[in-house]
Structure formats: C-alpha cells, structure tokens
Scaffold this motif. Sequence first.
Motif, PDB file in Angstrom:
ATOM      1  N   HIS A 241       0.567  -1.978   0.226  1.00  0.00           N
ATOM      2  CA  HIS A 241       0.267  -0.446  -0.099  1.00  0.00           C
ATOM      3  C   HIS A 241       0.542   1.263   0.405  1.00  0.00           C
ATOM      4  CE1 HIS A 241      -3.826  -1.734   2.340  1.00  0.00           C
ATOM      5  NE2 HIS A 241      -3.833  -2.350   0.824  1.00  0.00           N
ATOM      6  N   MET A 252      -5.332   5.145   1.319  1.00  0.00           N
ATOM      7  CA  MET A 252      -4.625   4.222   1.478  1.00  0.00           C
ATOM      8  C   MET A 252      -4.615   3.860  -0.245  1.00  0.00           C
ATOM      9  SD  MET A 252      -3.466   2.174   4.045  1.00  0.00           S
ATOM     10  CE  MET A 252      -4.345   2.073   5.694  1.00  0.00           C
ATOM     11  N   HIS A 275       3.911   0.958   2.583  1.00  0.00           N
ATOM     12  CA  HIS A 275       3.595  -0.029   3.591  1.00  0.00           C
ATOM     13  C   HIS A 275       2.866  -1.191   3.267  1.00  0.00           C
ATOM     14  CE1 HIS A 275      -0.503   2.084   3.752  1.00  0.00           C
ATOM     15  NE2 HIS A 275      -0.845   0.974   4.656  1.00  0.00           N
ATOM     16  N   MET A 277       0.277  -4.201   3.760  1.00  0.00           N
ATOM     17  CA  MET A 277      -0.767  -4.125   5.089  1.00  0.00           C
ATOM     18  C   MET A 277      -1.394  -6.064   5.011  1.00  0.00           C
ATOM     19  SD  MET A 277      -2.841  -1.984   5.422  1.00  0.00           S
ATOM     20  CE  MET A 277      -3.151  -1.442   7.038  1.00  0.00           C
ATOM     21  N   HIS A 322      -4.035   3.629   8.625  1.00  0.00           N
ATOM     22  CA  HIS A 322      -4.669   1.907   9.107  1.00  0.00           C
ATOM     23  C   HIS A 322      -5.802   1.325   9.253  1.00  0.00           C
ATOM     24  CE1 HIS A 322      -0.346   1.011   8.311  1.00  0.00           C
ATOM     25  NE2 HIS A 322      -0.828   1.500   6.732  1.00  0.00           N
ATOM     26  N   HIS A 325      -9.210   0.679   7.152  1.00  0.00           N
ATOM     27  CA  HIS A 325      -9.451  -0.980   6.451  1.00  0.00           C
ATOM     28  C   HIS A 325     -10.184  -1.455   7.447  1.00  0.00           C
ATOM     29  CE1 HIS A 325      -6.035  -0.968   4.182  1.00  0.00           C
ATOM     30  NE2 HIS A 325      -4.994  -0.527   4.513  1.00  0.00           N
TER      31      HIS A 325
HETATM   32 CU   LIG Z   1      -2.235   0.223   4.249  1.00  0.00          CU
END
Ligand SMILES: [Cu+2]
Length: 325
Positions: A241, A252, A275, A277, A322, A325
């Motif tokens: 991501h 993201m 990053h 994920m 994050h 998500h």
């Molecule tokens: Cu992510």
Amino acid sequence: MNTTRLTMLALGLTLATAGIAQAHATFESDSAQSEKSFKAVLQVPHGCDGKATTEVQMKLPEGFVFAQPQPKPGWEIEIIKGDYQKTYDNHGKKVSSGPVEIRWKGGNLPDEYYDTFVVKGKISGFDKETVLAFPTVQLCGTEGKVLWDEVAAEGQSAHDLKSPAPTVTVTLAAAGDEHAGHLAAPGPVMLGDLEISGGATKAMLPGAKVGGGFLTIKNGGSADDRLVAVESQVAGRVEIHEMAMENDVMKMRKLDDGVVIPAGETVELKSGGLHLMFMQVSKPFAEGETVPVTLTFEKAGKVDATLAVGTAGGAAAATGGHSHH
Ligand SMILES: [Cu+2]
C-alpha cells in the motif's frame, strides 16, 4: 505357433506399449534447495517398445555439481567428466570441473520391471528459482532407444512435451530456517544486490484482522528491481500500500504493480508512506513476537525476512491511516 496367435500376441504388445508410453522417466523428488545436496533418483518405468533396458545415460546440468553415482549391482557405471561453466566452492576448494554425465551400462532391466538410477550431487550457484533438466537416453540393446531430452521453453508446460527430460525445480534456501529464535532482532537479509532491513510491525488489538508492516530495501546494484509480491503464513494475504493525499484527504491505495526499488537507492516502507498491509490475520500480532514474510522481487527473486512486533502505540502511531481498513 499359428499365425492367428502371433497376430494377437503382436497386437497385445502394441496395446500394452501404447498404454504405458505415457509413463515418463522422472525423478522421485522434483524439488531441491540451492546450496544443498540433492539425490537425483531417476525412475525408469519401462523399456523401449517391449525391449529390456540395457543402458541409461544421464547428462548433468550446470549447477548440479560434485556428482557421485550410487553403485548399482549388475550395472557398470561410467562417469564422464568435463568443465563446469562456473567455478564452485567445495568446502573451501575452488572446483571448475567434474562429472557432467553418468552412464549405467551392461545391465538388463526387462520392460515389465521398474528400477531407479541414483546420483547424488550439490545444487549450487542459483540466484532464482530454476527448473533444471537432466536429458536422459535409455538404450535397449543395439536397436531400441528412448530419448528423454525435451526441455520446456519458457512459458511452455512440460506436460505438452512428448518425451520430457527429467527435471528438478531448484528453490532458493529459505532464510526462515535460521530465525527460529523468535526474539532475536531481525538482522539485514541479503538477496543479490538487495539488502532488506528494519522489518517492523506493531502489536494488534484483540480481534483485529488487519496490520501494517514496515521495512527498508536498499538496492546496491546497477539495475532497478521491483517488489512485486509479499506473502506471510500469518495472513490470508499481504498487500503493498501507499498513503497519498487525495483532495486533502489522506488515503490508502493498493499498489498492484508493486514498488520499484531504483538502482543505488534505498526505499523505506514506513509509517505514513509505503507499507505492507496484512489482511485476514489469523491471530493478532503480539509485542515481542516476529512476523515472517516472503518478499518476491521481479529480478532478484524470493527472500524470507522477519518483522519484529513492537508496542501497539509508540512508533506505531504508524497505524494512523490503517484504521480505514
Ligand atoms: Cu494500508
């Protein structure tokens, strides 16, 4: 014997041969690890059109070195030596030649029997997953001959070949074997010109299914590479991501083409930027544990690395985005 019986016999033979012609000469085990020893066990399932096998010749590919055939009662073994294309290290000694073909001669293996022919050697000098072919010839007296020498072209399946050479798929040694001591901080991992370090993630809340991961990839080579895929046994899947501003909102985005690691540069997957994920995490990461990952690079191939699980808060203010998500 009358003519009818002869015809039937011949017919029977033809049918039988047609039926087993599909059984190729293959290795008992078709995968091996680079820099490890490999016992190539060739299985010969039948003769040549009903005739007994009397000789088997097997060419050894580059990268299968220091070969030693296993003695075989009833067969004379000839070891043909030659130069390797590369130089190999045999316990500190540089070796650039050795067995390149093994011939088992003067035996008698009737068509209706099965037997194996064994050579042990070392798989060495690979920097990516490779299919190694061992072109083989099966001789039956002076008349019969079966060639097992076809090698699949790139993108072609060996199943499409009529008489494929026996092959073994070489995989790179898993760094995973070494990091059993799970509290050890992950050290840098080398893969060709790439150096992977700083693997980290954060402890997850109970019940959480998604976690972020960070690491640093340095490309010391002169060609760009690309991180194309990441896998981990602790997650259903791992995505790559990036965080990006979109209409003043930090969002993201999944990078389907992966991340380019330019020649001579260092790319950091870190909080607030690129990053990893982890999705469908089976058990939330706990502080002090490590998370194993397998990284796949377009050119350098696969490598195992480890992420250390830190505290949930701290450096992990990382989590920031994050929560989407
Ligand atoms: Cu992510």
